[in-house]
Scaffold this motif. Sequence first.
Motif, short mmCIF file in Angstrom:
data_model
loop_
_atom_site.label_atom_id
_atom_site.label_comp_id
_atom_site.label_asym_id
_atom_site.label_seq_id
_atom_site.Cartn_x
_atom_site.Cartn_y
_atom_site.Cartn_z
N ASP A 197 0.84 -1.20 0.00
CA ASP A 197 0.00 0.00 0.00
C ASP A 197 0.88 1.25 0.00
OD1 ASP A 197 -2.88 -1.01 0.36
OD2 ASP A 197 -1.82 -2.09 1.91
N ALA A 198 1.96 1.23 0.78
CA ALA A 198 2.89 2.37 0.79
C ALA A 198 3.53 2.55 -0.58
CB ALA A 198 3.96 2.16 1.86
N PHE A 199 3.87 1.44 -1.21
CA PHE A 199 4.50 1.48 -2.52
C PHE A 199 3.57 2.08 -3.57
CE2 PHE A 199 5.51 -0.97 -6.52
CZ PHE A 199 6.68 -0.31 -6.81
N ALA A 200 2.28 1.84 -3.42
CA ALA A 200 1.30 2.33 -4.39
C ALA A 200 0.89 3.77 -4.15
CB ALA A 200 0.05 1.43 -4.36
N ALA A 201 1.23 4.32 -2.98
CA ALA A 201 0.77 5.66 -2.61
C ALA A 201 1.55 6.76 -3.34
CB ALA A 201 0.91 5.85 -1.10
N LYS A 202 0.82 7.67 -3.95
CA LYS A 202 1.44 8.80 -4.65
C LYS A 202 1.74 9.96 -3.71
CE LYS A 202 1.17 6.71 -8.60
NZ LYS A 202 2.40 6.15 -9.21
N ASN A 203 1.09 9.96 -2.57
CA ASN A 203 1.36 10.99 -1.56
C ASN A 203 1.18 10.41 -0.19
OD1 ASN A 203 -1.52 11.33 -0.70
ND2 ASN A 203 -1.73 12.07 -2.80
N ILE A 204 1.52 11.17 0.81
CA ILE A 204 1.47 10.70 2.19
C ILE A 204 0.82 11.76 3.07
CG2 ILE A 204 3.84 11.51 2.54
CD1 ILE A 204 4.21 9.34 4.59
N GLU A 205 -0.16 11.34 3.85
CA GLU A 205 -0.86 12.28 4.72
C GLU A 205 -0.07 12.57 6.00
OE1 GLU A 205 -5.11 11.82 5.42
OE2 GLU A 205 -5.15 10.28 3.84
N PHE A 206 0.67 11.58 6.46
CA PHE A 206 1.39 11.67 7.74
C PHE A 206 0.38 11.98 8.86
CE2 PHE A 206 6.19 11.85 7.58
CZ PHE A 206 6.36 11.21 8.80
N LYS A 207 -0.68 11.17 8.89
CA LYS A 207 -1.77 11.39 9.85
C LYS A 207 -1.29 11.41 11.29
CE LYS A 207 -5.20 8.84 7.06
NZ LYS A 207 -6.10 7.65 7.09
N TYR A 208 -0.28 10.59 11.56
CA TYR A 208 0.14 10.41 12.95
C TYR A 208 1.55 10.94 13.17
CZ TYR A 208 -3.89 7.44 12.31
OH TYR A 208 -5.15 6.99 11.99
N GLY A 209 1.85 12.03 12.50
CA GLY A 209 3.16 12.66 12.65
C GLY A 209 3.41 13.13 14.08
N ASP A 210 2.37 13.58 14.76
CA ASP A 210 2.54 14.02 16.15
C ASP A 210 2.91 12.86 17.07
OD1 ASP A 210 2.02 16.61 15.46
OD2 ASP A 210 -0.07 16.60 16.13
N ALA A 211 2.39 11.68 16.76
CA ALA A 211 2.72 10.50 17.56
C ALA A 211 4.18 10.11 17.35
CB ALA A 211 1.80 9.33 17.20
N LEU A 212 4.68 10.26 16.12
CA LEU A 212 6.09 9.99 15.86
C LEU A 212 6.96 11.01 16.60
CD1 LEU A 212 8.46 8.65 14.42
CD2 LEU A 212 7.96 10.06 12.40
N LYS A 213 6.57 12.27 16.56
CA LYS A 213 7.31 13.31 17.27
C LYS A 213 7.39 12.99 18.76
CE LYS A 213 7.22 18.32 18.23
NZ LYS A 213 7.19 18.22 19.72
N ALA A 214 6.28 12.51 19.34
CA ALA A 214 6.26 12.19 20.76
C ALA A 214 7.25 11.09 21.10
CB ALA A 214 4.84 11.77 21.18
N LEU A 215 7.36 10.08 20.22
CA LEU A 215 8.32 8.99 20.45
C LEU A 215 9.76 9.48 20.35
CD1 LEU A 215 6.98 5.80 18.61
CD2 LEU A 215 7.27 6.14 21.06
N LEU A 216 10.02 10.32 19.35
CA LEU A 216 11.37 10.85 19.18
C LEU A 216 11.75 11.78 20.32
CD1 LEU A 216 11.22 11.61 15.34
CD2 LEU A 216 12.53 9.78 16.44
N ASP A 217 10.82 12.65 20.72
CA ASP A 217 11.09 13.58 21.81
C ASP A 217 11.34 12.86 23.13
OD1 ASP A 217 10.89 15.76 20.15
OD2 ASP A 217 8.84 16.30 20.76
N LEU A 218 10.56 11.81 23.38
CA LEU A 218 10.73 11.07 24.63
C LEU A 218 12.16 10.52 24.73
CD1 LEU A 218 9.36 9.87 27.19
CD2 LEU A 218 8.88 7.82 25.81
N GLN A 219 12.66 9.99 23.64
CA GLN A 219 14.02 9.45 23.63
C GLN A 219 15.06 10.55 23.78
OE1 GLN A 219 14.68 6.22 20.54
NE2 GLN A 219 12.67 6.92 19.89
N ALA A 220 14.92 11.59 22.96
CA ALA A 220 15.91 12.67 22.96
C ALA A 220 15.95 13.40 24.30
CB ALA A 220 15.60 13.66 21.83
N ASP A 221 14.78 13.64 24.90
CA ASP A 221 14.70 14.40 26.15
C ASP A 221 15.27 13.65 27.34
OD1 ASP A 221 13.51 16.48 24.82
OD2 ASP A 221 11.46 15.96 25.42
N HIS A 222 15.44 12.35 27.19
CA HIS A 222 15.97 11.54 28.30
C HIS A 222 17.19 10.75 27.85
CE1 HIS A 222 11.71 12.32 29.26
NE2 HIS A 222 12.18 12.50 30.49
#
Length: 449
Positions: A236-261
């Motif tokens: 499905d990702a391979f067929a996608a012409k664009n990306i919504e990044f619906k859960y970009g904030d959730a990814l940011k939260a995971l990255l921030d949690l690691q970086a902040d600690h």
Amino acid sequence: MKTAKKIIALSMMVVFALSTFLLAACAPKEATPSAAGEQPPAAEEVTLNIFQFKVEIAKELEEAARAYEAENQNVKINIQTVGGGDDYGAALRAKIQSGVEPNLFNIGGPQDVEDWMSRLEDLSDQPWVAQALEGVLSGVTVDGKIYALPFNIEGYGFVYNKAVFEAAGIDAANIIDFKSLEDAVKELDSKIKAGELKDKFPNLKAAFEVAAKETWVTGLHASNTALSQEFPSSLDAFAAKNIEFKYGDALKALLDLQADHSSNAKAKAKLNAVDYATQVDQGIAIERVAIVQQGNWIYGGVKAVDEAVANNLDILPMPVKGIKEDSIPVGVPMYWAVNNKGTDAQKAAAKDFLNWLYTSEKGKDFIVNKFFFIPPLKGYESLEPKDPLGQAVKRYAEAGKTMPWVFMGYPTGWGMEVLGTEIQKYFAGEVKWEDAVKNAQDQWIEMRK
């Protein structure tokens, strides 16, 4: 069509189901001496060049090659390993362009199949195909033809040191979502800073180490948690012409949690210089940090540094905040492809080596007990993983708590060269998160044109 999550979960349960069917390794029949008593002709001398990405098994793969050569004395195997901090895809392209083409090399999922189709030998008739677990060949199947053999099945999440958690009074069993993970990390961080764990763990400096230099860790593996909620599978990702990044904030939260600690919480730009060895070999393996975002593949490397630490590792979930919070990504990391540009003898030897490695008793021992792989084929029921990280992946899979690996369907280079680089800029304070996401979205569209 089944979702990738269901496919992988079912596949993993099949791996560990009680069945006894074994597939014998294929080997050419010896010629029969003629009536005049002539001896059969000697087998043609063959040199097999392998170009592979998995640095964690470089030494063990060499040992497997020597074992195969002992049984097939007409075959000489040369192995070159490029991975870890290096971009394997770019290295492979350079290798092919140099004119010195490998006979066996690695590809990812559907995007790599499209990119390398001119070099891929059809492996549909190979004996191991009948043993493949359900779903593991979907990403390398085109028009009913199978073009590669799955390396193994892997899972990743937040690998943690159980002894450190126990000393801090943190019950990992209670970590089932982002909130409980965040609370545990903050508690651990405060106790490390207060020096409460120094007597037992004198090297312990931080909760996390973040290998942001390794853009596959951030741009592929970390991003997969969020994008696997947007795309059901790599196809499905391979067929996608664009990306919504619906859960970009959730990814940011995971990255921030690691970086902040992390060990560089006050100077996050320095995270961009942290590589795999610093994170694993000089990080969790020496108990300088308690948690790293990695997978079951690190067991062998940690064991080589400190076996006691390796045997005290387990995996926490990678929660996508508010969406899917108790699971880990599980999938096929890479595949073995046979170069169709080799000679007939080289192609035959390459196919035979793969069959030997994955279906002979000696080869299967390498796969499970020396590579510490979770096999992608049936016939391994008597060889369940003995290492704690392999067992952890099995635990998640059997519980159905998995996410698909969709990053194999990203546009070529997008995960590492685009998103991974944008995450580095974010850590360095050069871009806001919203801009990093927008830049990645725009590049996805451009790369799909």
